[in-house]
Design an enzyme around this catalytic site. Structure first.
Site, PDB file in Angstrom:
ATOM      1  N   ASP A 117      89.462  58.771 -54.470  1.00 20.14           N
ATOM      2  CA  ASP A 117      90.642  57.802 -54.023  1.00 20.14           C
ATOM      3  C   ASP A 117      91.543  57.309 -54.877  1.00 20.14           C
ATOM      4  O   ASP A 117      91.422  57.590 -56.113  1.00 20.14           O
ATOM      5  CB  ASP A 117      89.688  56.669 -53.308  1.00 20.14           C
TER       6      ASP A 117
ATOM      7  N   ASN B  14      79.197  46.518 -50.258  1.00 20.74           N
ATOM      8  CA  ASN B  14      78.913  46.619 -49.135  1.00 20.74           C
ATOM      9  C   ASN B  14      78.624  47.904 -48.310  1.00 20.74           C
ATOM     10  O   ASN B  14      78.474  48.161 -46.978  1.00 20.74           O
ATOM     11  CB  ASN B  14      80.287  46.215 -48.358  1.00 20.74           C
TER      12      ASN B  14
ATOM     13  N   HIS C 259      79.895  50.856 -49.379  1.00 20.89           N
ATOM     14  CA  HIS C 259      81.115  51.827 -49.146  1.00 20.89           C
ATOM     15  C   HIS C 259      81.243  52.984 -50.305  1.00 20.89           C
ATOM     16  O   HIS C 259      80.390  52.809 -51.218  1.00 20.89           O
ATOM     17  CB  HIS C 259      82.600  51.275 -49.416  1.00 20.89           C
TER      18      HIS C 259
ATOM     19  N   GLU D 125      85.075  52.250 -45.620  1.00 19.50           N
ATOM     20  CA  GLU D 125      84.375  50.830 -45.632  1.00 19.50           C
ATOM     21  C   GLU D 125      83.375  50.728 -44.428  1.00 19.50           C
ATOM     22  O   GLU D 125      83.473  51.928 -43.487  1.00 19.50           O
ATOM     23  CB  GLU D 125      85.488  49.660 -45.549  1.00 19.50           C
TER      24      GLU D 125
HETATM   25  C1  F6R Z   1      85.714  54.623 -56.813  1.00 13.42           C
HETATM   26  C2  F6R Z   1      84.953  54.573 -55.650  1.00 13.42           C
HETATM   27  C3  F6R Z   1      84.207  53.518 -55.150  1.00 13.42           C
HETATM   28  C4  F6R Z   1      83.257  52.743 -56.237  1.00 13.42           C
HETATM   29  C5  F6R Z   1      82.389  51.875 -55.918  1.00 13.42           C
HETATM   30  C6  F6R Z   1      81.563  50.958 -56.963  1.00 13.42           C
HETATM   31  O1  F6R Z   1      86.373  55.756 -56.910  1.00 13.42           O
HETATM   32  O2  F6R Z   1      85.121  55.627 -54.971  1.00 13.42           O
HETATM   33  O3  F6R Z   1      83.422  53.840 -54.042  1.00 13.42           O
HETATM   34  O4  F6R Z   1      82.452  53.974 -56.627  1.00 13.42           O
HETATM   35  O5  F6R Z   1      83.404  50.855 -55.332  1.00 13.42           O
HETATM   36  O6  F6R Z   1      82.401  50.462 -57.890  1.00 13.42           O
HETATM   37  P1  F6R Z   1      81.570  50.132 -59.324  1.00 13.42           P
HETATM   38  O7  F6R Z   1      81.030  51.311 -60.025  1.00 13.42           O
HETATM   39  O8  F6R Z   1      82.766  49.485 -59.984  1.00 13.42           O
HETATM   40  O9  F6R Z   1      80.854  48.863 -58.902  1.00 13.42           O
END
Ligand code: F6R
Length: 253
Positions: free
Chosen positions: A66, A135, A137, A142
Site C-alpha cells: 500500500d 481493527n 485490516h 478495512e
Molecule cells: C502496512 C499495512 C498495514 C499494517 C498494519 C499494522 O503496509 O499494510 O496493514 O501492517 O496497519 O501496522 P503496525 O505494524 O504499525 O501496527
C-alpha cells in the site's frame, strides 16, 4: 495456523530466517511487503542476516501492499520512504524490481489495475508479509471489504488514522486515503506470514481466533488460505484462551 513466540525479536529472527532460506532457494523470489511498526525489527534482522550470509538480493522482486494517496515517494512519511529507510537502502537490490503503488498517480483506478496486472505478470507473490491493524485490516483492506476485492483506493478507517498518527509529527495530518493491494491479490500469494505483536493487537487476535471467516475482520480470510501462518508474540496472544495457546510449545526455546 498460528504460532506464539516470546517477543518481537524472536519473531524477527524466525521470519528473517524464512526470508533468507526462500531467497537462497529461489533468488528470483517475488515478495509481497508490508510497512508499519511490526515490520521494523523484522527488516532490521533480515538486513543483518542477509549481510552476514552475503545473500544475493539482486534478482528479487517486491510489491508493497500500500501507499498513502497524496504523498510523493520522497515524502518522509510515504511508504516508499519507509521501505528505503528500513530495507531497500541497506542491500544491493535492483531498484527496477521494487514496486510500490504511486500515491500521486493522476488516474488512481487505472493505476490500481496496472499495479495488479504488473504483479500477476511478475508471476505472482511467492511469500507475502502482512501486519494487521487494530481493527483487523490487512494491507489497507478495512473491515467490510469484500474478500474478492482487487487492488483499490480506500478511505482509511478512523481507527487506522488514529493508530497511524504515531508515525506523523504532532499536528500533521494522516492522509485520509490510500491505494491498497486487494484481498484478492493478497490471497493469491503462494505463502503468507502475518505478524502481530504487542498488547494493542491482543483484542483483535482474540476475535480472529473466536470468529469464523468474516469480512468484518479482514484477516480471518487467512483461515481459507492453504499456506498462511499467523505469528504472534506473547503480548498479542495474551487474550487467547489457554487451550488455544498450546501451539507455542512447538517453538518454545
Ligand atoms: C502496512 C499495512 C498495514 C499494517 C498494519 C499494522 O503496509 O499494510 O496493514 O501492517 O496497519 O501496522 P503496525 O505494524 O504499525 O501496527
Amino acid at each position: 495456523m498460528f504460532r506464539v513466540f516470546p517477543d518481537p525479536s524472536s519473531i524477527a529472527e524466525y521470519v528473517s530466517a524464512i526470508l533468507i532460506a526462500k531467497i537462497q532457494s529461489k533468488p528470483d523470489t517475488v515478495l509481497g511487503l508490508a510497512t508499519g511498526g511490526t515490520m521494523e525489527p523484522i527488516y532490521a534482522r533480515f538486513v543483518a542476516q542477509a549481510r552476514q550470509s552475503k545473500l544475493d538480493v539482486s534478482r528479487l522482486t517486491s510489491f508493497n501492499l500500500d501507499e498513502y494517496i497524496g504523498l510523493s515517494p520522497d515524502h518522509p512519511k510515504s511508504y516508499a520512504a519507509y521501505m528505503r529507510e528500513h530495507l531497500f537502502q541497506h542491500l544491493a537490490f535492483d531498484a527496477a524490481r521494487l514496486h510500490l503503488p504511486d500515491g500521486l498517480a493522476p488516474d488512481l483506478p487505472a493505476h490500481c489495475k496496472a499495479y495488479a496486472t504488473r504483479l500477476r505478470a511478475s508471476g505472482g507473490v511467492d511469500l507475502q508479509l502482512l501486519g494487521v491493524g487494530g481493527n483487523g485490516h490487512i494491507g489497507f483492506n478495512e473491515p467490510g471489504t469484500a474478500f474478492d476485492c482487487p487492488c483499490h483506493v480506500v478511505e482509511l478507517a478512523e481507527q487506522t488514522r488514529i493508530d497511524n498518527s504515531r508515525f506523523f509529527a504532532e499536528g500533521s495530518i494522516v492522509p485520509a486515503s490510500a491505494i491498497t493491494m486487494g484481498m484478492a491479490e493478497i490471497m493469491e500469494a503462494r505463502e503468507i506470514l502475518l505478524v502481530a505483536t504487542g498488547e494493542s493487537k491482543a483484542k483483535i487476535v482474540a476475535r480472529w481466533y473466536q470468529q469464523g471467516v468474516t469480512e468484518a475482520i479482514p484477516f480471518t480470510v487467512l483461515k481459507r488460505h492453504p499456506r498462511a501462518m499467523v505469528i504472534l508474540d506473547e503480548a498479542a496472544a495474551s487474550l487467547l484462551p489457554d487451550d488455544a495457546r498450546q501451539p507455542r510449545m512447538l517453538v518454545s526455546g
